[in-house]
Design a protein around this motif. Structure first.
Motif, PDB file in Angstrom:
ATOM      1  N   THR A  20      -5.414  -9.868   2.945  1.00 18.90           N
ATOM      2  CA  THR A  20      -6.499 -10.694   3.461  1.00 18.90           C
ATOM      3  C   THR A  20      -6.155 -11.196   4.860  1.00 18.90           C
ATOM      4  O   THR A  20      -5.069 -11.736   5.076  1.00 18.90           O
ATOM      5  N   PRO A  21      -7.053 -11.024   5.822  1.00 18.28           N
ATOM      6  CA  PRO A  21      -6.766 -11.480   7.189  1.00 18.28           C
ATOM      7  C   PRO A  21      -6.766 -13.000   7.277  1.00 18.28           C
ATOM      8  O   PRO A  21      -7.220 -13.706   6.365  1.00 18.28           O
ATOM      9  N   THR A  22      -6.296 -13.493   8.394  1.00 16.27           N
ATOM     10  CA  THR A  22      -6.278 -14.939   8.630  1.00 16.27           C
ATOM     11  C   THR A  22      -7.087 -15.331   9.861  1.00 16.27           C
ATOM     12  O   THR A  22      -7.330 -16.517  10.074  1.00 16.27           O
ATOM     13  N   GLY A 108     -10.976 -11.120  -4.892  1.00 16.70           N
ATOM     14  CA  GLY A 108     -11.594 -12.272  -5.526  1.00 16.70           C
ATOM     15  C   GLY A 108     -10.640 -13.420  -5.794  1.00 16.70           C
ATOM     16  O   GLY A 108      -9.427 -13.312  -5.612  1.00 16.70           O
ATOM     17  N   ASP A 109     -11.231 -14.532  -6.232  1.00 19.11           N
ATOM     18  CA  ASP A 109     -10.484 -15.706  -6.665  1.00 19.11           C
ATOM     19  C   ASP A 109     -11.291 -16.335  -7.787  1.00 19.11           C
ATOM     20  O   ASP A 109     -12.444 -16.735  -7.595  1.00 19.11           O
ATOM     21  N   ALA A 110     -10.712 -16.421  -8.965  1.00 19.35           N
ATOM     22  CA  ALA A 110     -11.442 -16.903 -10.136  1.00 19.35           C
ATOM     23  C   ALA A 110     -11.930 -18.334  -9.983  1.00 19.35           C
ATOM     24  O   ALA A 110     -12.885 -18.747 -10.648  1.00 19.35           O
ATOM     25  N   SER A 111     -11.303 -19.108  -9.092  1.00 17.72           N
ATOM     26  CA  SER A 111     -11.707 -20.503  -8.905  1.00 17.72           C
ATOM     27  C   SER A 111     -12.886 -20.658  -7.952  1.00 17.72           C
ATOM     28  O   SER A 111     -13.590 -21.675  -7.999  1.00 17.72           O
ATOM     29  N   TYR A 230      -2.736 -18.330   1.879  1.00 17.29           N
ATOM     30  CA  TYR A 230      -2.427 -17.765   3.198  1.00 17.29           C
ATOM     31  C   TYR A 230      -1.251 -16.798   3.129  1.00 17.29           C
ATOM     32  O   TYR A 230      -0.391 -16.759   4.016  1.00 17.29           O
ATOM     33  N   ASP A 231      -1.225 -16.002   2.075  1.00 14.49           N
ATOM     34  CA  ASP A 231      -0.139 -15.042   1.908  1.00 14.49           C
ATOM     35  C   ASP A 231      -0.648 -13.608   1.788  1.00 14.49           C
ATOM     36  O   ASP A 231       0.076 -12.721   1.328  1.00 14.49           O
ATOM     37  N   GLY A 232      -1.886 -13.371   2.182  1.00 10.96           N
ATOM     38  CA  GLY A 232      -2.454 -12.031   2.100  1.00 10.96           C
ATOM     39  C   GLY A 232      -3.185 -11.736   0.810  1.00 10.96           C
ATOM     40  O   GLY A 232      -3.758 -10.658   0.658  1.00 10.96           O
ATOM     41  N   THR A 233      -3.193 -12.703  -0.131  1.00 14.59           N
ATOM     42  CA  THR A 233      -3.847 -12.466  -1.426  1.00 14.59           C
ATOM     43  C   THR A 233      -5.081 -13.350  -1.628  1.00 14.59           C
ATOM     44  O   THR A 233      -5.645 -13.370  -2.716  1.00 14.59           O
ATOM     45  N   ASP A 234      -5.514 -14.068  -0.591  1.00 14.76           N
ATOM     46  CA  ASP A 234      -6.644 -14.979  -0.731  1.00 14.76           C
ATOM     47  C   ASP A 234      -7.974 -14.236  -0.863  1.00 14.76           C
ATOM     48  O   ASP A 234      -8.103 -13.066  -0.482  1.00 14.76           O
ATOM     49  N   ARG A 235      -8.959 -14.972  -1.370  1.00 15.82           N
ATOM     50  CA  ARG A 235     -10.332 -14.473  -1.496  1.00 15.82           C
ATOM     51  C   ARG A 235     -10.822 -13.922  -0.159  1.00 15.82           C
ATOM     52  O   ARG A 235     -10.608 -14.523   0.897  1.00 15.82           O
ATOM     53  N   TRP A 236     -11.529 -12.790  -0.243  1.00 11.68           N
ATOM     54  CA  TRP A 236     -11.991 -12.108   0.963  1.00 11.68           C
ATOM     55  C   TRP A 236     -13.315 -11.427   0.645  1.00 11.68           C
ATOM     56  O   TRP A 236     -13.386 -10.607  -0.274  1.00 11.68           O
ATOM     57  N   LEU A 237     -14.347 -11.796   1.390  1.00 10.66           N
ATOM     58  CA  LEU A 237     -15.665 -11.195   1.224  1.00 10.66           C
ATOM     59  C   LEU A 237     -16.108 -10.562   2.532  1.00 10.66           C
ATOM     60  O   LEU A 237     -15.737 -11.014   3.618  1.00 10.66           O
ATOM     61  N   LEU A 238     -16.928  -9.528   2.415  1.00 10.81           N
ATOM     62  CA  LEU A 238     -17.730  -9.071   3.547  1.00 10.81           C
ATOM     63  C   LEU A 238     -19.084  -9.753   3.427  1.00 10.81           C
ATOM     64  O   LEU A 238     -19.613  -9.916   2.327  1.00 10.81           O
TER      65      LEU A 238
END
Length: 267
Positions: A20-22, A108-111, A230-238
């Motif tokens: 996941t980008p920052t 995704g992120d379940a929360s 912030y470790d590359g595994t966060d939620r990411w959407l287009l």
């Protein structure tokens, strides 16, 4: 219900999803490695209309990335995380609001459930007095923070919450965080609408590959808070914003809506 969730028609994402980008610039550099993902997204959402960008938001990007951004955790923008993103119409202040908001889940992120509330369910629960008042131009909203990242002045636009479109269809414009009533009756009606919209809200948690399309004319949406790593595994959407009809050429160029005076045309 004003939402369309495409789960079964979407092929797999690219075999290896990048971290996941920052930053937006970092995200732009990943697009070439995501051609399968983007093609899947476009195949679905172009059925709804034409993708548009906004000159003041994300530098007019037509394909936007939504991910948590450091320093924005509690702001009312798409890059927030730890704060509840209030129910709102996308670009409520804008004369050329998108007709649809399309989201594709890359990670995704379940929360981080997407929250939405439809006019179809809210309207029957409102009092007659509130409905009548919500049709009046007694409400003011200001400009989203995401459109004022370079020191642009805020603007205040007066409008009704409810209206009938040219086809006789009931629509709404609402922003729980920015909209206020201009008199006591309007303030009371807006408070009632907020309460009912929150009570009627539903949730959907996007999974990898899901595409969610929200009708921005009849549905308000938000997001539950979550904790970024912030470790590359966060939620990411287009994300893409879609209009069925494009603005006149004086307010539109190369896919980007260039309007800067948000009160210049009727809403």
């Amino acid at each position: 219900m004003g939402i369309y969730l495409h789960r079964t028609v979407v092929p797999r994402l690219d075999r290896k999803v990048p971290p996941t980008p920052t930053t937006d610039e970092e995200a732009d550099g990943l697009l070439d490695s995501m051609q399968d993902t983007i093609a899947n997204f476009l195949d679905v959402i172009l059925r709804y209309g034409k993708i548009v960008g906004y000159a003041q938001e994300q530098d007019g990007r037509l394909l936007q990335h939504v991910f948590p951004k450091k320093g924005s955790e509690t702001r009312q923008i798409s890059g927030s995380s730890k704060a509840e993103l209030h129910l709102h119409t996308e670009a409520a202040f804008h004369p050329y609001r998108p007709d649809y908001v399309a989201l594709m889940c890359v990670r995704g992120d379940a929360s981080a459930a997407t929250v939405y509330s439809s006019l179809e369910e809210v309207l029957p629960a409102l009092s007659t007095h509130a409905i009548n008042e919500l049709y009046q131009p007694h409400f003011v909203t200001s400009v989203d923070e995401s459109f004022r990242t370079r020191g642009e002045s805020d603007q205040y636009i007066t409008m009704p919450v409810l209206r009938m479109d040219k086809d006789g269809k009931r629509t709404l414009v609402f922003d729980a965080g920015l909209m206020t009533g201009t008199n006591p009756a309007a303030a009371a009606a807006l408070s009632e609408f907020k309460e009912v919209a929150a009570a009627k809200a539903r949730e959907v948690t996007l999974e990898v590959g899901d595409i969610l399309v929200l009708d921005n004319r009849t549905t308000v949406h938000g997001r539950r808070p979550f904790t970024p790593k912030y470790d590359g595994t966060d939620r990411w959407l287009l994300r893409a914003l879609i209009r069925e009809e494009l603005p006149p050429s004086t307010d539109y160029e190369g896919g980007v809506i260039t309007t800067t005076d948000f009160s210049k045309v009727g809403v």
